[in-house]
Design a protein around this motif. Structure first.
Motif, PDB file in Angstrom:
ATOM      1  N   TYR A   1       0.853  -1.192   0.000  1.00 55.18           N
ATOM      2  CA  TYR A   1       0.000   0.000   0.000  1.00 55.18           C
ATOM      3  C   TYR A   1       0.881   1.231   0.000  1.00 55.18           C
ATOM      4  O   TYR A   1       1.906   1.290   0.692  1.00 55.18           O
ATOM      5  CB  TYR A   1      -0.887  -0.008   1.239  1.00 55.18           C
ATOM      6  N   SER A   2       0.482   2.233  -0.773  1.00 56.72           N
ATOM      7  CA  SER A   2       1.179   3.510  -0.814  1.00 56.72           C
ATOM      8  C   SER A   2       0.139   4.618  -0.851  1.00 56.72           C
ATOM      9  O   SER A   2      -0.811   4.558  -1.646  1.00 56.72           O
ATOM     10  CB  SER A   2       2.090   3.590  -2.045  1.00 56.72           C
ATOM     11  N   ALA A   3       0.311   5.629   0.031  1.00 57.00           N
ATOM     12  CA  ALA A   3      -0.704   6.675   0.136  1.00 57.00           C
ATOM     13  C   ALA A   3      -0.068   8.007   0.492  1.00 57.00           C
ATOM     14  O   ALA A   3       1.041   8.068   1.039  1.00 57.00           O
ATOM     15  CB  ALA A   3      -1.743   6.297   1.188  1.00 57.00           C
ATOM     16  N   THR A   4      -0.786   9.071   0.192  1.00 60.03           N
ATOM     17  CA  THR A   4      -0.391  10.420   0.586  1.00 60.03           C
ATOM     18  C   THR A   4      -1.462  11.000   1.505  1.00 60.03           C
ATOM     19  O   THR A   4      -2.627  10.592   1.470  1.00 60.03           O
ATOM     20  CB  THR A   4      -0.211  11.330  -0.644  1.00 60.03           C
TER      21      THR A   4
ATOM     22  N   GLY B   1      -4.728   6.365  -1.025  1.00 62.52           N
ATOM     23  CA  GLY B   1      -3.745   5.682  -1.840  1.00 62.52           C
ATOM     24  C   GLY B   1      -4.276   4.450  -2.532  1.00 62.52           C
ATOM     25  O   GLY B   1      -5.485   4.285  -2.729  1.00 62.52           O
ATOM     26  N   THR B   2      -3.337   3.564  -2.866  1.00 64.78           N
ATOM     27  CA  THR B   2      -3.641   2.371  -3.646  1.00 64.78           C
ATOM     28  C   THR B   2      -3.114   1.134  -2.940  1.00 64.78           C
ATOM     29  O   THR B   2      -1.945   1.084  -2.537  1.00 64.78           O
ATOM     30  CB  THR B   2      -3.013   2.465  -5.051  1.00 64.78           C
ATOM     31  N   PHE B   3      -3.986   0.158  -2.784  1.00 70.45           N
ATOM     32  CA  PHE B   3      -3.653  -1.136  -2.198  1.00 70.45           C
ATOM     33  C   PHE B   3      -3.501  -2.124  -3.348  1.00 70.45           C
ATOM     34  O   PHE B   3      -4.400  -2.263  -4.184  1.00 70.45           O
ATOM     35  CB  PHE B   3      -4.773  -1.574  -1.248  1.00 70.45           C
ATOM     36  N   VAL B   4      -2.358  -2.798  -3.387  1.00 72.28           N
ATOM     37  CA  VAL B   4      -2.081  -3.718  -4.488  1.00 72.28           C
ATOM     38  C   VAL B   4      -1.952  -5.136  -3.950  1.00 72.28           C
ATOM     39  O   VAL B   4      -1.112  -5.426  -3.092  1.00 72.28           O
ATOM     40  CB  VAL B   4      -0.791  -3.332  -5.243  1.00 72.28           C
ATOM     41  N   GLN B   5      -2.807  -6.005  -4.451  1.00 76.24           N
ATOM     42  CA  GLN B   5      -2.736  -7.434  -4.150  1.00 76.24           C
ATOM     43  C   GLN B   5      -3.197  -8.176  -5.404  1.00 76.24           C
ATOM     44  O   GLN B   5      -4.351  -8.544  -5.554  1.00 76.24           O
ATOM     45  CB  GLN B   5      -3.604  -7.810  -2.948  1.00 76.24           C
TER      46      GLN B   5
ATOM     47  N   PRO C   1      -8.301   1.169  -4.917  1.00 79.25           N
ATOM     48  CA  PRO C   1      -8.274   2.366  -4.072  1.00 79.25           C
ATOM     49  C   PRO C   1      -8.566   2.027  -2.610  1.00 79.25           C
ATOM     50  O   PRO C   1      -9.398   1.173  -2.314  1.00 79.25           O
ATOM     51  CB  PRO C   1      -9.388   3.244  -4.654  1.00 79.25           C
ATOM     52  N   LEU C   2      -7.857   2.727  -1.708  1.00 79.45           N
ATOM     53  CA  LEU C   2      -8.094   2.550  -0.275  1.00 79.45           C
ATOM     54  C   LEU C   2      -7.792   3.856   0.447  1.00 79.45           C
ATOM     55  O   LEU C   2      -6.676   4.379   0.357  1.00 79.45           O
ATOM     56  CB  LEU C   2      -7.219   1.433   0.291  1.00 79.45           C
ATOM     57  N   VAL C   3      -8.789   4.381   1.152  1.00 84.85           N
ATOM     58  CA  VAL C   3      -8.631   5.582   1.974  1.00 84.85           C
ATOM     59  C   VAL C   3      -8.728   5.165   3.435  1.00 84.85           C
ATOM     60  O   VAL C   3      -9.698   4.516   3.840  1.00 84.85           O
ATOM     61  CB  VAL C   3      -9.710   6.633   1.646  1.00 84.85           C
ATOM     62  N   LEU C   4      -7.723   5.536   4.229  1.00 86.02           N
ATOM     63  CA  LEU C   4      -7.676   5.161   5.639  1.00 86.02           C
ATOM     64  C   LEU C   4      -7.867   6.393   6.518  1.00 86.02           C
ATOM     65  O   LEU C   4      -7.171   7.400   6.352  1.00 86.02           O
ATOM     66  CB  LEU C   4      -6.341   4.499   5.974  1.00 86.02           C
TER      67      LEU C   4
END
Length: 221
Positions: free
Chosen positions: A193-196, A204-208, A213-216
């Motif tokens: 996962y990489s996010a700003t 950011g973006t969750f890659v599997q 897309p994933l917002v925390l």
């Protein structure tokens, strides 16, 4: 993973008289409780020296639990103990070489050594907590995820939960965070996962296998 600690609200703050050398024990203590060879939980003991005596609370940041008050505790010289009826758990440790070295028992006895957080480590607590978000798999499917960030004596200790899949405490083996960027990866589930930082959340973006897309957002209650 079954929760090691559960939350409940105590009605009264328990205190014990503070002996000489109280400042040596006062502070936030953190240590890793090894559950399996691959999985651990960060456990915290918070000791505060008040005019009425010591207070003691517990943290389990990887499970989103903070300031839990055990049924009873004792501080005698350099020895710290607590036990809790609801959790059926106890700890006994002694201050040795700047560590609270002891044993945590809940069904099984496990070694637990805690180190007091220094000023630099205390600053990292602003990032600690449970960060919740819905992984957007497609237009009609979402999967709730929780990123649990704990501050340990040596570094951050981070785990991932997927409550809908009944998966808790998934190890995160690589993690970095600053004021603008957060990144993590988990070899166990082959994901990253990489996010700003934007609008009080990590976007950011969750890659599997595929990028999603994933917002925390940090849980505040």
């Amino acid at each position: 993973m079954q929760k090691l600690l559960v939350w409940f609200t105590a009605l009264f703050m328990i205190t014990v008289a503070a002996p000489a050398g109280a400042e040596q024990l006062s502070g936030k203590w953190r240590g890793k409780l090894q559950m399996t060879p691959q999985a651990a939980l960060t456990i915290g003991i918070n000791i505060n020296n008040t005019p009425e005596g010591y207070t003691l609370t517990l943290d389990s940041p990887n499970q989103g639990m903070f300031n839990y008050r055990p049924s009873q505790f004792s501080i005698d010289g350099k020895r710290v103990t607590f036990q809790d009826d609801k959790l059926n758990a106890s700890f006994s440790g002694t201050l040795k070489q700047d560590q609270l070295q002891g044993e945590f028992i809940q069904g099984k006895a496990r070694e637990l050594n805690l180190t007091k957080l220094d000023e630099q480590q205390l600053k990292l607590l602003e990032n600690e907590g449970s960060w919740h978000g819905d992984l957007i798999i497609n237009k009609s499917a979402r999967l709730p995820l929780v990123l649990n960030i704990a501050v340990a004596a040596d570094d951050y200790h981070v785990t991932l939960d997927s409550p809908k899949q009944q998966s808790f405490g998934i190890p995160v083996n690589k993690f970095s965070i600053n004021s603008d960027k957060l990144e993590f990866s988990s070899g166990v589930i082959n994901a990253n996962y990489s996010a700003t930082w934007k609008n009080d959340s990590w976007q950011g973006t969750f890659v599997q296998g595929t990028a999603m897309p994933l917002v925390l957002k940090k849980k505040t209650d």
